[in-house]
Design a protein around this motif. Structure first.
Motif, PDB file in Angstrom:
ATOM      1  N   HIS A 145       0.836  -1.197   0.000  1.00 12.76           N
ATOM      2  CA  HIS A 145       0.000   0.000   0.000  1.00 12.76           C
ATOM      3  C   HIS A 145       0.873   1.251   0.000  1.00 12.76           C
ATOM      4  O   HIS A 145       2.065   1.187   0.279  1.00 12.76           O
ATOM      5  CB  HIS A 145      -0.950   0.010   1.198  1.00 12.76           C
ATOM      6  CG  HIS A 145      -0.232  -0.052   2.511  1.00 12.76           C
ATOM      7  ND1 HIS A 145       0.334  -1.209   3.000  1.00 12.76           N
ATOM      8  CD2 HIS A 145       0.032   0.904   3.427  1.00 12.76           C
ATOM      9  CE1 HIS A 145       0.904  -0.961   4.165  1.00 12.76           C
ATOM     10  NE2 HIS A 145       0.737   0.320   4.453  1.00 12.76           N
ATOM     11  N   THR A 146       0.256   2.377  -0.320  1.00 10.99           N
ATOM     12  CA  THR A 146       0.956   3.659  -0.384  1.00 10.99           C
ATOM     13  C   THR A 146       0.309   4.626   0.599  1.00 10.99           C
ATOM     14  O   THR A 146      -0.908   4.618   0.764  1.00 10.99           O
ATOM     15  CB  THR A 146       0.860   4.252  -1.808  1.00 10.99           C
ATOM     16  OG1 THR A 146       1.404   3.316  -2.730  1.00 10.99           O
ATOM     17  CG2 THR A 146       1.610   5.567  -1.918  1.00 10.99           C
ATOM     18  N   HIS A 147       1.150   5.437   1.243  1.00  9.50           N
ATOM     19  CA  HIS A 147       0.650   6.502   2.109  1.00  9.50           C
ATOM     20  C   HIS A 147       1.147   7.841   1.591  1.00  9.50           C
ATOM     21  O   HIS A 147       2.318   7.966   1.207  1.00  9.50           O
ATOM     22  CB  HIS A 147       1.177   6.370   3.542  1.00  9.50           C
ATOM     23  CG  HIS A 147       0.597   5.246   4.320  1.00  9.50           C
ATOM     24  ND1 HIS A 147      -0.740   5.158   4.636  1.00  9.50           N
ATOM     25  CD2 HIS A 147       1.187   4.151   4.871  1.00  9.50           C
ATOM     26  CE1 HIS A 147      -0.943   4.060   5.339  1.00  9.50           C
ATOM     27  NE2 HIS A 147       0.202   3.433   5.494  1.00  9.50           N
ATOM     28  N   VAL A 148       0.294   8.849   1.601  1.00  6.80           N
ATOM     29  CA  VAL A 148       0.721  10.229   1.435  1.00  6.80           C
ATOM     30  C   VAL A 148       0.957  10.742   2.848  1.00  6.80           C
ATOM     31  O   VAL A 148       0.097  10.593   3.725  1.00  6.80           O
ATOM     32  CB  VAL A 148      -0.343  11.084   0.713  1.00  6.80           C
ATOM     33  CG1 VAL A 148       0.032  12.560   0.758  1.00  6.80           C
ATOM     34  CG2 VAL A 148      -0.504  10.617  -0.727  1.00  6.80           C
ATOM     35  N   ILE A 149       2.132  11.332   3.053  1.00  5.23           N
ATOM     36  CA  ILE A 149       2.517  11.823   4.372  1.00  5.23           C
ATOM     37  C   ILE A 149       2.834  13.309   4.281  1.00  5.23           C
ATOM     38  O   ILE A 149       3.584  13.728   3.391  1.00  5.23           O
ATOM     39  CB  ILE A 149       3.750  11.059   4.907  1.00  5.23           C
ATOM     40  CG1 ILE A 149       3.443   9.563   4.987  1.00  5.23           C
ATOM     41  CG2 ILE A 149       4.187  11.613   6.262  1.00  5.23           C
ATOM     42  CD1 ILE A 149       4.637   8.709   5.344  1.00  5.23           C
ATOM     43  N   HIS A 150       2.273  14.087   5.191  1.00  2.00           N
ATOM     44  CA  HIS A 150       2.624  15.507   5.307  1.00  2.00           C
ATOM     45  C   HIS A 150       3.585  15.665   6.474  1.00  2.00           C
ATOM     46  O   HIS A 150       3.362  15.104   7.545  1.00  2.00           O
ATOM     47  CB  HIS A 150       1.386  16.355   5.546  1.00  2.00           C
ATOM     48  CG  HIS A 150       0.535  16.520   4.330  1.00  2.00           C
ATOM     49  ND1 HIS A 150      -0.597  17.282   4.318  1.00  2.00           N
ATOM     50  CD2 HIS A 150       0.658  16.022   3.074  1.00  2.00           C
ATOM     51  CE1 HIS A 150      -1.139  17.258   3.117  1.00  2.00           C
ATOM     52  NE2 HIS A 150      -0.401  16.486   2.347  1.00  2.00           N
ATOM     53  N   CYS A 151       4.647  16.414   6.230  1.00  2.00           N
ATOM     54  CA  CYS A 151       5.704  16.640   7.216  1.00  2.00           C
ATOM     55  C   CYS A 151       6.081  18.118   7.221  1.00  2.00           C
ATOM     56  O   CYS A 151       5.844  18.811   6.234  1.00  2.00           O
ATOM     57  CB  CYS A 151       6.968  15.857   6.858  1.00  2.00           C
ATOM     58  SG  CYS A 151       6.725  14.117   6.575  1.00  2.00           S
ATOM     59  N   PRO A 152       6.731  18.562   8.299  1.00  3.26           N
ATOM     60  CA  PRO A 152       7.196  19.946   8.311  1.00  3.26           C
ATOM     61  C   PRO A 152       8.220  20.243   7.217  1.00  3.26           C
ATOM     62  O   PRO A 152       8.273  21.350   6.697  1.00  3.26           O
ATOM     63  CB  PRO A 152       7.834  20.114   9.684  1.00  3.26           C
ATOM     64  CG  PRO A 152       7.304  18.997  10.512  1.00  3.26           C
ATOM     65  CD  PRO A 152       6.960  17.888   9.568  1.00  3.26           C
ATOM     66  N   ASP A 153       9.024  19.217   6.857  1.00  7.37           N
ATOM     67  CA  ASP A 153      10.081  19.437   5.866  1.00  7.37           C
ATOM     68  C   ASP A 153      10.551  18.103   5.292  1.00  7.37           C
ATOM     69  O   ASP A 153      10.147  17.034   5.751  1.00  7.37           O
ATOM     70  CB  ASP A 153      11.261  20.195   6.499  1.00  7.37           C
ATOM     71  CG  ASP A 153      11.752  19.543   7.780  1.00  7.37           C
ATOM     72  OD1 ASP A 153      11.926  18.309   7.810  1.00  7.37           O
ATOM     73  OD2 ASP A 153      11.950  20.273   8.769  1.00  7.37           O
ATOM     74  N   GLN A 154      11.410  18.171   4.298  1.00  2.39           N
ATOM     75  CA  GLN A 154      11.899  16.963   3.630  1.00  2.39           C
ATOM     76  C   GLN A 154      12.773  16.122   4.559  1.00  2.39           C
ATOM     77  O   GLN A 154      12.765  14.896   4.475  1.00  2.39           O
ATOM     78  CB  GLN A 154      12.663  17.324   2.359  1.00  2.39           C
ATOM     79  CG  GLN A 154      13.015  16.104   1.536  1.00  2.39           C
ATOM     80  CD  GLN A 154      13.579  16.449   0.167  1.00  2.39           C
ATOM     81  OE1 GLN A 154      13.723  17.611  -0.177  1.00  2.39           O
ATOM     82  NE2 GLN A 154      13.880  15.421  -0.601  1.00  2.39           N
TER      83      GLN A 154
END
Length: 172
Positions: A145-154
């Motif tokens: 499976h794939t997740h889209v992840i939001h983070c403060p930075d790379q």
């Protein structure tokens, strides 16, 4: 209050919330049935409003200009028993799990909105899955499976990927 006015009131109410709200709680607030709320949300979506369904209820997505973040995708492979570990690695390292997607042989890309940002969110999600005896979306693809992840930075995203790899969860 008529149906059109109620839908506008629901939309206004959702814009004021910072967290998801269940259809049941909205039904109580607007003094209608849960099914009426579900129908109202469907009609709002048909009008072009981006209302997300999460395991905790309905929420409007954060606007990109309100908060800057780095968005990355990871492909994972694990057993259902490792789901909690996977999610904890992501949130403990500063990520927010936006969704989960699988590539189904007949239906194509299937995506479930998650919006998981804390250990509490993980607990609620897993309790919801268990309570309803639901299977993880990844069960359709033998765990891939794939997740889209939001983070403060790379850098945060890289740290998450590295730890998922160390635990044998990242699909390479």
């Amino acid at each position: 209050m008529g149906p059109a006015m109620r839908r506008q009131a629901i939309l206004k109410y959702l814009t004021q919330l910072d967290a998801a709200i269940s259809a049941r709680k909205m039904a109580e607030k607007f003094d209608v049935s849960r099914q009426v709320i579900v129908g109202d949300i469907a009609l709002l979506r048909a009008e072009g409003h981006d209302v997300l369904s999460t395991p905790r209820g309905y929420i409007l997505p954060a606007k990109a200009d309100e908060k800057s973040f780095y968005e990355g995708k990871v492909v994972c492979l694990h057993t259902p028993q490792q789901a909690e570990e996977e999610l904890q690695i992501i949130v403990d390292n500063g990520g927010r799990v936006m969704d989960v997607s699988v590539e189904h042989p007949y239906y194509g890309l299937l995506t479930g909105k998650l919006q998981i940002a804390t250990r509490y969110d993980i607990k609620e999600f897993l309790n919801h899955v268990k309570k309803h005896e639901a299977k993880m979306l990844s069960s359709l693809t033998d765990g891939v499976h794939t997740h889209v992840i939001h983070c403060p930075d790379q850098d945060t995203f890289t740290r998450i990927k590295n730890e998922l790899h160390q635990h044998g969860i990242l699909y390479i």
